[in-house]
Design a protein around this motif. Sequence first.
Motif, short mmCIF file in Angstrom:
data_model
loop_
_atom_site.label_atom_id
_atom_site.label_comp_id
_atom_site.label_asym_id
_atom_site.label_seq_id
_atom_site.Cartn_x
_atom_site.Cartn_y
_atom_site.Cartn_z
N VAL A 8 -2.75 26.19 -22.02
CA VAL A 8 -1.55 26.28 -22.86
C VAL A 8 -1.57 25.17 -23.91
O VAL A 8 -1.32 25.42 -25.10
CB VAL A 8 -0.29 26.19 -21.99
N PHE A 9 -1.87 23.95 -23.49
CA PHE A 9 -1.90 22.83 -24.44
C PHE A 9 -2.89 23.09 -25.58
O PHE A 9 -2.57 22.86 -26.76
CB PHE A 9 -2.28 21.53 -23.71
N VAL A 10 -4.09 23.57 -25.26
CA VAL A 10 -5.11 23.80 -26.29
C VAL A 10 -4.64 24.85 -27.28
O VAL A 10 -4.79 24.68 -28.50
CB VAL A 10 -6.45 24.19 -25.65
N SER A 42 3.52 14.85 -16.37
CA SER A 42 2.49 14.41 -15.42
C SER A 42 1.62 13.31 -16.00
O SER A 42 1.11 12.45 -15.28
CB SER A 42 1.62 15.59 -14.99
N CYS A 43 1.43 13.31 -17.34
CA CYS A 43 0.61 12.29 -18.00
C CYS A 43 1.43 11.06 -18.37
O CYS A 43 0.86 9.98 -18.62
CB CYS A 43 -0.03 12.86 -19.27
N GLY A 44 2.73 11.22 -18.48
CA GLY A 44 3.58 10.11 -18.89
C GLY A 44 3.45 9.76 -20.36
O GLY A 44 3.69 8.61 -20.75
N VAL A 45 3.09 10.75 -21.18
CA VAL A 45 2.92 10.49 -22.61
C VAL A 45 3.26 11.75 -23.38
O VAL A 45 3.04 12.86 -22.90
CB VAL A 45 1.46 10.04 -22.91
N ALA A 46 3.82 11.57 -24.57
CA ALA A 46 4.13 12.72 -25.42
C ALA A 46 2.86 13.18 -26.13
O ALA A 46 2.13 12.38 -26.70
CB ALA A 46 5.19 12.35 -26.46
N LEU A 47 2.63 14.49 -26.09
CA LEU A 47 1.44 15.06 -26.74
C LEU A 47 1.77 15.68 -28.08
O LEU A 47 0.87 15.89 -28.90
CB LEU A 47 0.82 16.12 -25.82
N PHE A 64 -6.52 13.73 -26.80
CA PHE A 64 -6.68 14.51 -25.57
C PHE A 64 -7.28 15.89 -25.82
O PHE A 64 -7.95 16.46 -24.95
CB PHE A 64 -5.32 14.65 -24.90
N LEU A 65 -7.09 16.45 -27.04
CA LEU A 65 -7.51 17.82 -27.32
C LEU A 65 -9.00 18.07 -27.06
O LEU A 65 -9.35 19.04 -26.37
CB LEU A 65 -7.13 18.19 -28.75
N GLU A 67 -11.01 16.54 -25.09
CA GLU A 67 -11.27 16.43 -23.66
C GLU A 67 -10.79 17.67 -22.92
O GLU A 67 -11.46 18.17 -22.01
CB GLU A 67 -10.58 15.17 -23.11
N ALA A 68 -9.63 18.17 -23.32
CA ALA A 68 -9.11 19.40 -22.69
C ALA A 68 -10.05 20.57 -22.96
O ALA A 68 -10.33 21.37 -22.06
CB ALA A 68 -7.71 19.70 -23.21
N ARG A 69 -10.53 20.67 -24.20
CA ARG A 69 -11.48 21.74 -24.52
C ARG A 69 -12.75 21.62 -23.69
O ARG A 69 -13.30 22.62 -23.21
CB ARG A 69 -11.82 21.70 -26.00
N ALA A 70 -13.22 20.39 -23.52
CA ALA A 70 -14.46 20.18 -22.76
C ALA A 70 -14.27 20.58 -21.30
O ALA A 70 -15.16 21.19 -20.69
CB ALA A 70 -14.89 18.72 -22.85
N ILE A 71 -13.10 20.26 -20.72
CA ILE A 71 -12.83 20.65 -19.33
C ILE A 71 -12.84 22.17 -19.19
O ILE A 71 -13.46 22.73 -18.28
CB ILE A 71 -11.49 20.06 -18.87
N LEU A 72 -12.15 22.86 -20.11
CA LEU A 72 -12.10 24.32 -20.05
C LEU A 72 -13.48 24.93 -20.25
O LEU A 72 -13.82 25.94 -19.61
CB LEU A 72 -11.12 24.85 -21.09
#
Length: 300
Positions: A8-10, A42-47, A64-65, A67-72
Amino acid sequence: MTLEQLRVFVLVAEHLHMTRAAERLHMTQSAVSASVAALEASCGVALFHRVGRRIELTDAGAGFLPEARAILARVEAARTVLADFSGLKRGRLALKASQTIANYWLGPLLYRFHVLYPEIELSLSVGNTAQVSAAVLEGEVDLGFVEGEVNEVLLARSPIPGDRLVLVVAASHPWVGRERIGPEELLDLPFVLREAGSGTRQMFESALARAGIAPDRLKVVLDLPSNEAVLSAVIAGAGATVISDLVARSELAAGTLARLPLSLPPRSFYALRHADRYHSRAAAALLELARSAGDGAGAV
């Protein structure tokens, strides 16, 4: 933090629009907003910054973007490895191709692949050579198909049967019927060309350079982002173009375009894959079909 929240974030980060992301994800806008809020909590930070009706990535979100893409991408790679154990009975292939290949060559090949492996899900997006290369490098797709030269150490290139570039003008052009055109005479023609970064443009400019003509000496009156736009401008009389014979074939047959006698070499297409990522059996099977495709789509 869950994989669903990352997806969802990506999508939200790519569209910077909750509603558009929700449409792509087949979710409600409220569910998308709740997922983003849960990830931020959960991260404690605004994205994201909420600016009126608009949203923008914060510095944390922008960092973070990737890194999120790399995880997916790694999750998809793991699924691909497991799908291979099913013997090409299940799985997915994400593809990206340049316009000429996607619109005029790849369709019959993908249909043939579907007939052989009906349970393999195929997805295809379109971009120019530079965009396709970037998608393969980022792990967004499993395979890319391009016409242009790609010099990137992390990309493995496999040549496959391609096409030939042709010089064409409107059927009413005064040069129609000439028996010979020398390379230097091209400087007398106005040209309509694909945008910089396209494989067709790259190959034409390389051919000019080999003939001793600097590409920037051409009179380029229009740079256009699609084959269809180029052809419509040429048919209207805007100038000449050099384009794939696959693209020009129907208009040449209809008599709206005419081919001028300039010899240009045949070219291979190239399949691209990331050299360090897992190469699935489905991707290998599609490449094998592509190598045996013959001259253009007609032999597929």
